[in-house]
Motif scaffolding. Structure first.
Motif, PDB file in Angstrom:
ATOM      1  N   SER A 100     -10.094   6.660  -4.749  1.00 22.15           N
ATOM      2  CA  SER A 100      -9.729   5.592  -5.673  1.00 22.15           C
ATOM      3  C   SER A 100      -9.405   4.282  -4.979  1.00 22.15           C
ATOM      4  CB  SER A 100      -8.508   6.022  -6.494  1.00 22.15           C
ATOM      5  OG  SER A 100      -7.364   6.143  -5.646  1.00 22.15           O
ATOM      6  N   TYR A 101      -9.096   4.299  -3.686  1.00 22.73           N
ATOM      7  CA  TYR A 101      -8.678   3.116  -2.943  1.00 22.73           C
ATOM      8  C   TYR A 101      -7.483   2.443  -3.601  1.00 22.73           C
ATOM      9  CZ  TYR A 101     -12.856   3.642  -0.128  1.00 22.73           C
ATOM     10  OH  TYR A 101     -13.807   4.138   0.717  1.00 22.73           O
ATOM     11  N   SER A 102      -6.585   3.260  -4.098  1.00 24.10           N
ATOM     12  CA  SER A 102      -5.385   2.734  -4.754  1.00 24.10           C
ATOM     13  C   SER A 102      -4.216   3.669  -4.480  1.00 24.10           C
ATOM     14  CB  SER A 102      -5.605   2.619  -6.268  1.00 24.10           C
ATOM     15  OG  SER A 102      -4.390   2.340  -6.932  1.00 24.10           O
ATOM     16  N   TYR A 103      -3.066   3.084  -4.197  1.00 25.65           N
ATOM     17  CA  TYR A 103      -1.840   3.869  -4.031  1.00 25.65           C
ATOM     18  C   TYR A 103      -1.548   4.663  -5.297  1.00 25.65           C
ATOM     19  CZ  TYR A 103       3.195   4.783  -3.700  1.00 25.65           C
ATOM     20  OH  TYR A 103       4.438   5.366  -3.698  1.00 25.65           O
ATOM     21  N   PHE A 104      -1.879   4.118  -6.454  1.00 27.16           N
ATOM     22  CA  PHE A 104      -1.641   4.819  -7.717  1.00 27.16           C
ATOM     23  C   PHE A 104      -2.447   6.113  -7.805  1.00 27.16           C
ATOM     24  CE2 PHE A 104      -0.694   0.387  -9.434  1.00 27.16           C
ATOM     25  CZ  PHE A 104       0.665   0.539  -9.257  1.00 27.16           C
ATOM     26  N   ARG A 114       0.613  -8.920   6.635  1.00 34.83           N
ATOM     27  CA  ARG A 114       1.666  -9.949   6.603  1.00 34.83           C
ATOM     28  C   ARG A 114       2.549  -9.811   5.354  1.00 34.83           C
ATOM     29  NH1 ARG A 114      -2.479 -13.237   9.132  1.00 34.83           N
ATOM     30  NH2 ARG A 114      -1.693 -14.029  11.137  1.00 34.83           N
ATOM     31  N   TYR A 115       2.084  -9.014   4.373  1.00 33.02           N
ATOM     32  CA  TYR A 115       2.834  -8.846   3.130  1.00 33.02           C
ATOM     33  C   TYR A 115       3.646  -7.552   3.113  1.00 33.02           C
ATOM     34  CZ  TYR A 115      -0.398 -12.529   1.762  1.00 33.02           C
ATOM     35  OH  TYR A 115      -1.114 -13.701   1.719  1.00 33.02           O
ATOM     36  N   ASP A 116       3.770  -6.904   4.254  1.00 32.59           N
ATOM     37  CA  ASP A 116       4.526  -5.657   4.332  1.00 32.59           C
ATOM     38  C   ASP A 116       5.991  -5.924   4.007  1.00 32.59           C
ATOM     39  OD1 ASP A 116       5.847  -3.228   5.253  1.00 32.59           O
ATOM     40  OD2 ASP A 116       4.008  -2.802   6.368  1.00 32.59           O
ATOM     41  N   GLU A 117       6.535  -5.168   3.054  1.00 33.56           N
ATOM     42  CA  GLU A 117       7.916  -5.349   2.614  1.00 33.56           C
ATOM     43  C   GLU A 117       8.853  -4.273   3.146  1.00 33.56           C
ATOM     44  OE1 GLU A 117       6.189  -2.731  -0.697  1.00 33.56           O
ATOM     45  OE2 GLU A 117       5.582  -3.825   1.099  1.00 33.56           O
ATOM     46  N   ILE A 118       8.322  -3.285   3.870  1.00 39.86           N
ATOM     47  CA  ILE A 118       9.131  -2.180   4.387  1.00 39.86           C
ATOM     48  C   ILE A 118       9.241  -2.243   5.909  1.00 39.86           C
ATOM     49  CG2 ILE A 118       9.369   0.317   4.544  1.00 39.86           C
ATOM     50  CD1 ILE A 118       9.874  -0.769   1.757  1.00 39.86           C
ATOM     51  N   ALA A 119       8.119  -2.265   6.599  1.00 35.96           N
ATOM     52  CA  ALA A 119       8.120  -2.410   8.057  1.00 35.96           C
ATOM     53  C   ALA A 119       8.213  -3.902   8.370  1.00 35.96           C
ATOM     54  CB  ALA A 119       6.868  -1.798   8.662  1.00 35.96           C
ATOM     55  N   THR A 120       9.442  -4.384   8.445  1.00 35.67           N
ATOM     56  CA  THR A 120       9.674  -5.816   8.603  1.00 35.67           C
ATOM     57  C   THR A 120      10.467  -6.099   9.869  1.00 35.67           C
ATOM     58  OG1 THR A 120      11.657  -5.618   7.224  1.00 35.67           O
ATOM     59  CG2 THR A 120       9.622  -6.251   6.114  1.00 35.67           C
ATOM     60  N   PRO A 121      10.212  -7.278  10.486  1.00 34.47           N
ATOM     61  CA  PRO A 121       9.084  -8.159  10.204  1.00 34.47           C
ATOM     62  C   PRO A 121       7.758  -7.460  10.483  1.00 34.47           C
ATOM     63  CG  PRO A 121      10.052  -8.718  12.306  1.00 34.47           C
ATOM     64  CD  PRO A 121      10.960  -7.688  11.698  1.00 34.47           C
ATOM     65  N   TRP A 122       6.689  -7.953   9.897  1.00 34.45           N
ATOM     66  CA  TRP A 122       5.425  -7.237  10.008  1.00 34.45           C
ATOM     67  C   TRP A 122       4.953  -7.112  11.462  1.00 34.45           C
ATOM     68  CZ3 TRP A 122       1.395  -9.940  12.194  1.00 34.45           C
ATOM     69  CH2 TRP A 122       1.458 -11.331  12.158  1.00 34.45           C
ATOM     70  N   THR A 123       5.447  -7.981  12.333  1.00 26.72           N
ATOM     71  CA  THR A 123       5.070  -7.910  13.741  1.00 26.72           C
ATOM     72  C   THR A 123       5.643  -6.672  14.434  1.00 26.72           C
ATOM     73  OG1 THR A 123       6.945  -9.374  14.201  1.00 26.72           O
ATOM     74  CG2 THR A 123       4.767 -10.400  14.014  1.00 26.72           C
ATOM     75  N   THR A 124       6.569  -5.964  13.779  1.00 23.63           N
ATOM     76  CA  THR A 124       7.083  -4.725  14.372  1.00 23.63           C
ATOM     77  C   THR A 124       5.993  -3.692  14.560  1.00 23.63           C
ATOM     78  OG1 THR A 124       8.817  -3.029  14.208  1.00 23.63           O
ATOM     79  CG2 THR A 124       7.698  -3.609  12.172  1.00 23.63           C
ATOM     80  N   THR A 142      -2.579  -6.535   0.300  1.00 27.86           N
ATOM     81  CA  THR A 142      -1.910  -5.240   0.368  1.00 27.86           C
ATOM     82  C   THR A 142      -0.514  -5.362   0.971  1.00 27.86           C
ATOM     83  OG1 THR A 142      -2.113  -2.946   1.098  1.00 27.86           O
ATOM     84  CG2 THR A 142      -2.778  -4.618   2.665  1.00 27.86           C
ATOM     85  N   GLU A 143       0.388  -4.566   0.425  1.00 30.08           N
ATOM     86  CA  GLU A 143       1.724  -4.461   1.015  1.00 30.08           C
ATOM     87  C   GLU A 143       1.826  -3.098   1.702  1.00 30.08           C
ATOM     88  OE1 GLU A 143       3.251  -1.883  -1.126  1.00 30.08           O
ATOM     89  OE2 GLU A 143       1.161  -2.211  -1.663  1.00 30.08           O
ATOM     90  N   HIS A 144       3.001  -2.589   1.864  1.00 30.47           N
ATOM     91  CA  HIS A 144       3.205  -1.403   2.683  1.00 30.47           C
ATOM     92  C   HIS A 144       2.582  -0.150   2.073  1.00 30.47           C
ATOM     93  CE1 HIS A 144       5.335   0.780   5.860  1.00 30.47           C
ATOM     94  NE2 HIS A 144       5.653   1.699   4.969  1.00 30.47           N
ATOM     95  N   PHE A 145       2.774   0.072   0.792  1.00 32.65           N
ATOM     96  CA  PHE A 145       2.389   1.349   0.187  1.00 32.65           C
ATOM     97  C   PHE A 145       0.885   1.459  -0.048  1.00 32.65           C
ATOM     98  CE2 PHE A 145       6.861   0.772  -0.819  1.00 32.65           C
ATOM     99  CZ  PHE A 145       7.385   1.991  -0.428  1.00 32.65           C
ATOM    100  N   VAL A 196     -11.065  -8.509  -2.491  1.00 31.96           N
ATOM    101  CA  VAL A 196      -9.722  -8.700  -3.023  1.00 31.96           C
ATOM    102  C   VAL A 196      -9.016  -7.350  -3.053  1.00 31.96           C
ATOM    103  CG1 VAL A 196      -8.352  -9.378  -5.033  1.00 31.96           C
ATOM    104  CG2 VAL A 196     -10.395 -10.686  -4.414  1.00 31.96           C
ATOM    105  N   VAL A 197      -7.822  -7.286  -2.497  1.00 29.09           N
ATOM    106  CA  VAL A 197      -7.011  -6.077  -2.531  1.00 29.09           C
ATOM    107  C   VAL A 197      -5.644  -6.459  -3.082  1.00 29.09           C
ATOM    108  CG1 VAL A 197      -6.036  -4.150  -1.239  1.00 29.09           C
ATOM    109  CG2 VAL A 197      -8.218  -5.158  -0.516  1.00 29.09           C
ATOM    110  N   LEU A 198      -5.262  -5.845  -4.191  1.00 25.26           N
ATOM    111  CA  LEU A 198      -3.996  -6.159  -4.843  1.00 25.26           C
ATOM    112  C   LEU A 198      -2.896  -5.209  -4.370  1.00 25.26           C
ATOM    113  CD1 LEU A 198      -5.282  -6.718  -8.500  1.00 25.26           C
ATOM    114  CD2 LEU A 198      -4.903  -8.433  -6.708  1.00 25.26           C
ATOM    115  N   PRO A 199      -1.655  -5.659  -4.363  1.00 29.22           N
ATOM    116  CA  PRO A 199      -0.552  -4.760  -3.993  1.00 29.22           C
ATOM    117  C   PRO A 199      -0.538  -3.511  -4.873  1.00 29.22           C
ATOM    118  CG  PRO A 199       0.212  -7.027  -4.120  1.00 29.22           C
ATOM    119  CD  PRO A 199      -1.183  -7.022  -4.671  1.00 29.22           C
TER     120      PRO A 199
END
Length: 310
Positions: free
Chosen positions: A37-41, A237-247, A269-272, A300-303
């Motif tokens: 599905s290429y989706s976290y859902f 760059r939109y990762d909200e869990i592994a922050t800052p994303w440079t980690t 895309t974000e983390h999940f 296009v890849v949506l969160p």
């Protein structure tokens, strides 16, 4: 029998039991896998409809690696489980001819619905044992690792402290808190404000990876410790869990760092969503088989949701 011998025997028995259980729930043959599905859902839906089952294409213990793909691939989830985390990449790899294996490691009080929560050392030992089991069953000297989030960071503990380096060929980390995280892992300072919270923090794997913590230092994410391994990191760059994303980046001649937005500016895309992101999936395939790498198709890849149309 010495205590160390008893521990080794117990560990081997647990590993064998895990392999037997996985064999009973193995997915159908690779040719039978549906399009992902290429989706976290999609992973969430799989967990709701068939909780506790390995993702499509994973854990066929009769699978033998081929000359084209000589290393079995071990997929290591982040905070969650293998059903949710690898619903996309597992069938993609199986359809490409890889032997794919997953496990839900680091299970805590919530059971197999939520893994990667035990102390880092505990999770690393479970991962190391699982790798040994995969190698034994497939007859392979080495495996390739693909880990998301904690699954991309914890194996460094196994490299440093459990002798895992000779057993790994390619190591791919997606959104991994390699140098600690100010996101979820940043809960440790808050927890340690009370005695009860301090005890909880010592038992919470993600909480242990606050930047500069003892465990984060022990993790020692330095590619130089295993110069033969080829490391690839994939970050958003939109990762909200592994922050800052440079980690999630590594420094060394045997490390390749991929920032998704440098490949595709419309990848949000974000983390999940990261392990299901089609751009990231292509990067993983190229990292595992660089001799047959294909160009990355930008989309296009949506969160959370992935591509709106595919």
């Amino acid at each position: 029998m010495s205590r160390s011998a008893i521990r080794r025997s117990t560990r081997a028995a647990l590993c064998a039991a895990a392999l037997c259980a996985a064999a009973l729930t193995a997915s159908p043959a690779a040719a039978d896998q549906p399009d992902p599905s290429y989706s976290y859902f999609g992973g969430l839906a799989a967990e709701l409809t068939a909780p506790g089952q390995p993702p499509p294409g994973a854990n066929d213990w009769s699978c033998k690696p081929t000359a084209a793909h000589p290393n079995p691939v071990v997929l290591l989830h982040g905070l969650g489980n293998d059903t949710v985390g690898w619903n996309t990449l597992s069938p993609v790899l199986a359809n490409a001819g890889y032997c794919v294996f997953t496990t839900t490691y680091g299970v805590g009080a919530l059971g197999p619905i939520m893994g990667a929560v035990t102390p880092v050392a505990t999770s690393a030992q479970q991962i190391s044992d699982f790798i040994d089991g995969v190698r034994a069953e497939t007859g392979s000297d080495q495996v390739d690792l693909v880990g998301h989030s904690m699954g991309g960071a914890v194996p460094f503990y196994a490299l440093n402290h459990l002798g895992a380096a000779p057993k790994i060929d390619h190591y791919v980390a997606l959104g991994a808190p390699l140098h600690g995280s100010t996101g979820l892992a940043g809960l440790q300072p808050l927890l340690e404000s009370t005695p009860a919270g301090t005890e909880l923090a010592t038992q919470c794997g993600p909480c242990q990876l606050s930047p500069g913590s003892r465990v984060a230092v022990d993790l020692n994410p330095d590619p130089a410790i295993a110069p033969r391994i080829r490391f690839t990191t994939v970050v958003s760059r939109y990762d909200e869990i592994a922050t800052p994303w440079t980690t999630g980046l590594l420094d060394g001649p045997n490390a390749d760092n991929v920032v998704l937005q440098d490949l595709c500016a419309t990848d949000y895309t974000e983390h999940f969503e990261l392990p299901a992101d089609p751009v990231a999936v292509r990067v993983v395939l190229n990292a595992l088989d660089p001799a047959h790498a294909q160009p990355v198709s930008c989309t296009v890849v949506l969160p959370f949701a992935g591509p709106p149309i595919r």
